[in-house]
Design a protein around this motif. Structure first.
Motif, PDB file in Angstrom:
ATOM      1  N   VAL A  55      -5.954   3.822 -11.928  1.00 26.73           N
ATOM      2  CA  VAL A  55      -6.479   2.921 -10.898  1.00 26.73           C
ATOM      3  C   VAL A  55      -7.063   3.725  -9.735  1.00 26.73           C
ATOM      4  N   ALA A  56      -6.340   4.740  -9.292  1.00 23.72           N
ATOM      5  CA  ALA A  56      -6.818   5.568  -8.179  1.00 23.72           C
ATOM      6  C   ALA A  56      -8.118   6.281  -8.553  1.00 23.72           C
ATOM      7  N   THR A  57      -8.219   6.757  -9.779  1.00 25.55           N
ATOM      8  CA  THR A  57      -9.433   7.433 -10.236  1.00 25.55           C
ATOM      9  C   THR A  57     -10.608   6.470 -10.244  1.00 25.55           C
ATOM     10  N   ASN A  58     -10.397   5.254 -10.750  1.00 25.67           N
ATOM     11  CA  ASN A  58     -11.478   4.273 -10.807  1.00 25.67           C
ATOM     12  C   ASN A  58     -11.924   3.845  -9.412  1.00 25.67           C
ATOM     13  N   VAL A  59     -10.995   3.656  -8.500  1.00 24.32           N
ATOM     14  CA  VAL A  59     -11.350   3.293  -7.123  1.00 24.32           C
ATOM     15  C   VAL A  59     -12.142   4.414  -6.467  1.00 24.32           C
ATOM     16  N   THR A  60     -11.728   5.649  -6.692  1.00 27.91           N
ATOM     17  CA  THR A  60     -12.423   6.795  -6.104  1.00 27.91           C
ATOM     18  C   THR A  60     -13.850   6.895  -6.622  1.00 27.91           C
ATOM     19  N   PHE A  61     -14.042   6.739  -7.936  1.00 26.74           N
ATOM     20  CA  PHE A  61     -15.395   6.811  -8.494  1.00 26.74           C
ATOM     21  C   PHE A  61     -16.254   5.643  -8.019  1.00 26.74           C
ATOM     22  N   ALA A  62     -15.663   4.471  -7.882  1.00 29.11           N
ATOM     23  CA  ALA A  62     -16.424   3.323  -7.374  1.00 29.11           C
ATOM     24  C   ALA A  62     -16.887   3.583  -5.940  1.00 29.11           C
ATOM     25  N   CYS A  63     -16.014   4.140  -5.116  1.00 28.01           N
ATOM     26  CA  CYS A  63     -16.394   4.485  -3.733  1.00 28.01           C
ATOM     27  C   CYS A  63     -17.489   5.550  -3.715  1.00 28.01           C
ATOM     28  N   MET A 111       0.817  -1.194   0.000  1.00 24.90           N
ATOM     29  CA  MET A 111       0.000   0.000   0.000  1.00 24.90           C
ATOM     30  C   MET A 111       0.863   1.261   0.000  1.00 24.90           C
ATOM     31  N   ALA A 112       1.978   1.212   0.721  1.00 19.99           N
ATOM     32  CA  ALA A 112       2.868   2.372   0.765  1.00 19.99           C
ATOM     33  C   ALA A 112       3.483   2.625  -0.604  1.00 19.99           C
ATOM     34  N   GLY A 113       3.780   1.536  -1.327  1.00 25.54           N
ATOM     35  CA  GLY A 113       4.335   1.677  -2.674  1.00 25.54           C
ATOM     36  C   GLY A 113       3.334   2.313  -3.623  1.00 25.54           C
ATOM     37  N   PHE A 114       2.055   1.925  -3.485  1.00 24.41           N
ATOM     38  CA  PHE A 114       1.015   2.505  -4.331  1.00 24.41           C
ATOM     39  C   PHE A 114       0.856   3.990  -4.043  1.00 24.41           C
ATOM     40  N   ALA A 115       0.872   4.346  -2.763  1.00 26.21           N
ATOM     41  CA  ALA A 115       0.722   5.753  -2.385  1.00 26.21           C
ATOM     42  C   ALA A 115       1.888   6.580  -2.914  1.00 26.21           C
ATOM     43  N   GLN A 116       3.092   6.023  -2.865  1.00 21.18           N
ATOM     44  CA  GLN A 116       4.262   6.746  -3.375  1.00 21.18           C
ATOM     45  C   GLN A 116       4.168   6.902  -4.895  1.00 21.18           C
ATOM     46  N   GLU A 117       3.765   5.821  -5.588  1.00 18.95           N
ATOM     47  CA  GLU A 117       3.604   5.903  -7.051  1.00 18.95           C
ATOM     48  C   GLU A 117       2.511   6.910  -7.421  1.00 18.95           C
ATOM     49  N   LEU A 118       1.432   6.923  -6.632  1.00 23.08           N
ATOM     50  CA  LEU A 118       0.344   7.876  -6.894  1.00 23.08           C
ATOM     51  C   LEU A 118       0.833   9.303  -6.726  1.00 23.08           C
ATOM     52  N   TRP A 119       1.599   9.566  -5.677  1.00 24.26           N
ATOM     53  CA  TRP A 119       2.138  10.906  -5.437  1.00 24.26           C
ATOM     54  C   TRP A 119       3.056  11.330  -6.583  1.00 24.26           C
ATOM     55  N   GLU A 120       3.901  10.419  -7.058  1.00 23.25           N
ATOM     56  CA  GLU A 120       4.817  10.745  -8.158  1.00 23.25           C
ATOM     57  C   GLU A 120       4.065  10.912  -9.475  1.00 23.25           C
ATOM     58  N   SER A 121       2.970  10.164  -9.660  1.00 21.43           N
ATOM     59  CA  SER A 121       2.226  10.265 -10.920  1.00 21.43           C
ATOM     60  C   SER A 121       1.493  11.596 -11.032  1.00 21.43           C
ATOM     61  N   ILE A 122       1.248  12.244  -9.907  1.00 21.04           N
ATOM     62  CA  ILE A 122       0.596  13.557  -9.948  1.00 21.04           C
ATOM     63  C   ILE A 122       1.490  14.561 -10.660  1.00 21.04           C
ATOM     64  N   PHE A 123       2.803  14.417 -10.491  1.00 18.51           N
ATOM     65  CA  PHE A 123       3.756  15.361 -11.077  1.00 18.51           C
ATOM     66  C   PHE A 123       4.296  14.891 -12.422  1.00 18.51           C
ATOM     67  N   THR A 124       3.770  13.783 -12.927  1.00 22.52           N
ATOM     68  CA  THR A 124       4.169  13.262 -14.232  1.00 22.52           C
ATOM     69  C   THR A 124       3.140  13.719 -15.262  1.00 22.52           C
ATOM     70  N   PRO A 125       3.582  14.309 -16.383  1.00 23.40           N
ATOM     71  CA  PRO A 125       2.612  14.735 -17.396  1.00 23.40           C
ATOM     72  C   PRO A 125       1.896  13.528 -18.010  1.00 23.40           C
ATOM     73  N   GLY A 126       0.637  13.710 -18.334  1.00 28.85           N
ATOM     74  CA  GLY A 126      -0.141  12.642 -18.945  1.00 28.85           C
ATOM     75  C   GLY A 126      -0.750  11.735 -17.890  1.00 28.85           C
ATOM     76  N   THR A 127      -1.304  10.639 -18.372  1.00 29.73           N
ATOM     77  CA  THR A 127      -1.921   9.693 -17.453  1.00 29.73           C
ATOM     78  C   THR A 127      -0.959   8.545 -17.200  1.00 29.73           C
ATOM     79  N   THR A 128      -1.016   8.028 -15.991  1.00 29.90           N
ATOM     80  CA  THR A 128      -0.220   6.862 -15.629  1.00 29.90           C
ATOM     81  C   THR A 128      -1.180   5.783 -15.159  1.00 29.90           C
TER      82      THR A 128
END
Length: 157
Positions: A23-31, A1-18
């Motif tokens: 995955v985070a967007t789909n989980v959020t919309f499902a919730c 889970m910590a690895g996912f959170a770190q990847e999510l944080w880094e993907s925010i600063f990466t141009p484009g979609t990762t």
């Protein structure tokens, strides 16, 4: 889970979609859909049905856009690979240039083409005539602007 959170944080600063961001967007919309369903069951309000439809439409459109973006990126990568292959093929065909070939064939260096390309005339060109003399116009742009200004002054009077 910590690895996912770190990847999510880094993907925010990466141009484009990762993939992590998708995955985070789909989980959020499902919730969000689950919360809206629970609120609908608890209150029986039509507002939660409408909000759920809006949420579903937004969820679908985000996934559609991400898919289209992936398709465009794949197409761009294919085009780049093709152009790289063409450049590599042209470079490997012959190491001689046109100038070197001409030098070898004629015994003297090529200085460029001696032929002149004639461009076709498009449209009719007409020489302007001055109204008073009927000859070719040699008036400058300033003279013509002065004439326009004089005509405007006469109209104002």
């Amino acid at each position: 889970m910590a690895g996912f959170a770190q990847e999510l944080w880094e993907s925010i600063f990466t141009p484009g979609t990762t993939p992590t961001l998708i995955v985070a967007t789909n989980v959020t919309f499902a919730c969000l859909q689950l919360v809206l369903l629970l609120l609908l069951v608890a209150t029986y309000s039509i507002h939660f049905i409408i909000l759920s439809c809006l949420c579903g439409g937004l969820w679908w459109s985000i996934n559609w856009f991400a898919a289209e973006l992936r398709i465009a990126q794949a197409k761009e990568a294919r085009e780049k690979a093709r152009s790289d292959q063409r450049v590599a093929a042209q470079a490997s065909d012959d190491s001689e240039t046109e100038v070197e070939t001409t030098l070898v064939e004629t015994g003297k260096p090529a200085s460029g083409s001696t032929e002149v390309e004639v461009a076709e005339q498009v449209g009719d060109l007409k020489l302007r005539a001055e109204p008073s003399s009927g000859s070719k116009s040699s008036a400058s742009t300033e003279d013509e602007w002065e004439k326009v200004s004089e005509n405007e002054n006469e109209k104002d009077k």
